[in-house]
Design an enzyme around this catalytic site. Structure first.
Site, short mmCIF file in Angstrom:
data_model
loop_
_atom_site.label_atom_id
_atom_site.label_comp_id
_atom_site.label_asym_id
_atom_site.label_seq_id
_atom_site.Cartn_x
_atom_site.Cartn_y
_atom_site.Cartn_z
CG HIS A 19 64.99 -43.27 26.33
ND1 HIS A 19 63.62 -43.08 26.35
CD2 HIS A 19 65.50 -42.29 27.14
CE1 HIS A 19 63.32 -42.06 27.14
NE2 HIS A 19 64.45 -41.57 27.64
CG HIS A 21 68.63 -38.52 28.88
ND1 HIS A 21 68.05 -37.47 28.22
CD2 HIS A 21 67.64 -39.45 29.02
CE1 HIS A 21 66.77 -37.73 28.00
NE2 HIS A 21 66.49 -38.93 28.47
CG HIS A 201 61.92 -37.74 26.42
ND1 HIS A 201 62.95 -37.71 25.54
CD2 HIS A 201 62.40 -38.36 27.54
CE1 HIS A 201 64.01 -38.28 26.09
NE2 HIS A 201 63.71 -38.69 27.31
CD GLU A 204 59.27 -39.32 31.71
OE1 GLU A 204 59.49 -38.30 31.03
OE2 GLU A 204 60.15 -39.85 32.44
CG ASP A 282 65.11 -42.09 31.05
OD1 ASP A 282 65.55 -41.33 30.18
OD2 ASP A 282 64.07 -41.85 31.69
CG ASP A 283 68.29 -39.91 32.85
OD1 ASP A 283 68.99 -39.10 32.22
OD2 ASP A 283 67.06 -40.02 32.66
N1 HPA Z 1 62.08 -37.35 30.65
C1 HPA Z 1 62.19 -36.04 30.44
N2 HPA Z 1 63.35 -35.40 30.50
C2 HPA Z 1 64.45 -36.10 30.77
C3 HPA Z 1 64.40 -37.46 30.99
C4 HPA Z 1 63.16 -38.11 30.90
O1 HPA Z 1 63.04 -39.33 31.04
N3 HPA Z 1 65.67 -37.87 31.26
C5 HPA Z 1 66.45 -36.78 31.18
N4 HPA Z 1 65.71 -35.71 30.88
ZN ZN Z 2 64.66 -39.89 28.81
#
Ligand code: HPA
Ligand code: ZN
Length: 348
Positions: A19, A21, A201, A204, A282-283
């Site tokens: 996971h 991006h 996703h 969240e 994640d990012d």
């Molecule tokens: N959630 C939703 N969209 C996203 C995410 C995330 O964690 N990271 C990049 N785009």
């Molecule tokens: Zn994500």
């Protein structure tokens, strides 16, 4: 404080990440270079400024900054740069295998062609393999908010590029509130027909009903995040029974205020209930963390044992979209290295 031996074990054991991006992983220095190269104005002028700028109060606010990072990407060379960077970053963290999202909608809106994006990804991926021995596969994420017809088109393009750019599946990201997963059912039905893997996703920014929706409407094989499943015991039971992996990103969830702090995060409770939980970033620069930081923080906060740490890493290898024979060979290498590290670090 995290035991230094356990810390060394986490650093040196081969890991996988499922996971992350591509566009959210651009390091501030690269972002500044790309912006200069393409004449894009950013609201910060140095790396420290970028780090300070990455402060969020919600997913939707984060997505605006994600779009800003995307705006610095124009040519195949730009996509190649960030893909290769991700390979270097994987190598630094001992990540031998990575499945990476990219979200074409953010580039389509700016008039960038699909071919430009995948050409860059393909070149960066091949260089990363040669230079760092890192294996990367890509998941084409559909932005939840786009027209469902465009979702189907994304699937068709992903399928056509599967060999050239190593695209193994489709995913779903961006704004979760007001955009239920079932809107993109036509795209997922087509992906299933074409034999592409399917993830989304969910759970969240919206509760368990969003995870149910992704599982029932889209028939996904993994859930990205999925942490709010904890609020529905029936859902947790299903995740356990079907061993549907969750790609959890604990520090991302704290930065986006899904939970107030790590001690309140359900990562350990989900794992203890028998859910196949994996740890991911994640990012990374946007959430001020990488994969190692997520392992360190979870290990420290929940006092994980060596066996529990090993279990998390092993889960990630089990949850990849590789063929079973490939998984087995990665797991064998994991077991061999784990045995060597245990002998060296603990005399076991
Ligand atoms: N959630 C939703 N969209 C996203 C995410 C995330 O964690 N990271 C990049 N785009
Ligand atoms: Zn994500």
């Amino acid at each position: 404080m995290l035991d230094p031996m356990l810390k060394a074990f986490i650093e040196r054991i081969p890991k996988t990440e499922l996971h992350c991006h591509l566009e959210g992983a651009i390091q501030p220095a690269t972002l500044l270079n790309l912006a200069a190269r393409n004449g894009i104005e950013l609201p910060f002028s140095d790396e420290a400024g970028a780090r300070k700028f990455y402060e969020f109060t919600s997913l939707n606010q984060f997505l605006e900054i994600f779009a800003l990072a995307c705006s610095t990407l124009k040519t195949a060379a730009d996509f190649e740069t960030i893909t290769l960077d991700l390979g270097a970053d994987a190598s630094r963290q001992g990540i031998s295998y990575r499945e990476v999202f990219f979200t074409y909608a953010y580039h389509q809106r700016r008039g960038i062609s699909w071919d430009e994006v995948v050409k860059g990804i393909a070149a960066g991926r091949e260089k990363a393999r040669q230079m760092y021995g890192v294996e990367m596969w890509f998941i084409a994420d559909i932005d939840r908010t786009i027209d469902p017809q465009d979702g189907v088109q994304t699937v068709e393009m992903a399928y056509a590029s599967r060999d050239v750019a190593g695209i193994i599946g489709v995913g779903l990201d961006s704004q979760e509130i007001d955009y239920p997963a079932r809107r993109q059912k036509p795209a997922y039905d087509r992906a299933k027909e074409l034999g592409l893997h399917r993830v989304a996703h969910a759970g969240e920014d919206v509760g368990p009903e969003s995870v149910w929706d992704a599982l029932e409407s889209l028939e996904v094989e993994r859930i990205d995040h999925g942490v709010r499943s904890i609020d529905d015991p029936k859902l947790v039971k299903l995740l356990v029974e079907r061993q549907i992996p969750l790609t959890v990103c604990p520090l991302s969830n704290i930065e986006l205020k899904v939970y107030p702090n790590l001690a309140a995060h359900p990562v350990k409770r989900l794992r203890d209930a028998g859910v196949l939980v994996t740890l991911n970033s994640d990012d990374p620069p946007m959430f001020h963390c990488d994969v190692l930081d997520n392992y360190f923080a979870v290990t420290d906060t929940f006092g994980l044992s060596l066996e529990e740490v090993e279990d998390f890493v092993r889960n990630s290898f089990r949850a990849t979209f590789q063929a079973q024979s490939e998984k087995d060979s990665y797991l064998k290498r994991f077991d061999e290295t784990a045995a060597e590290l245990k002998a060296e670090l603990w005399g076991m």
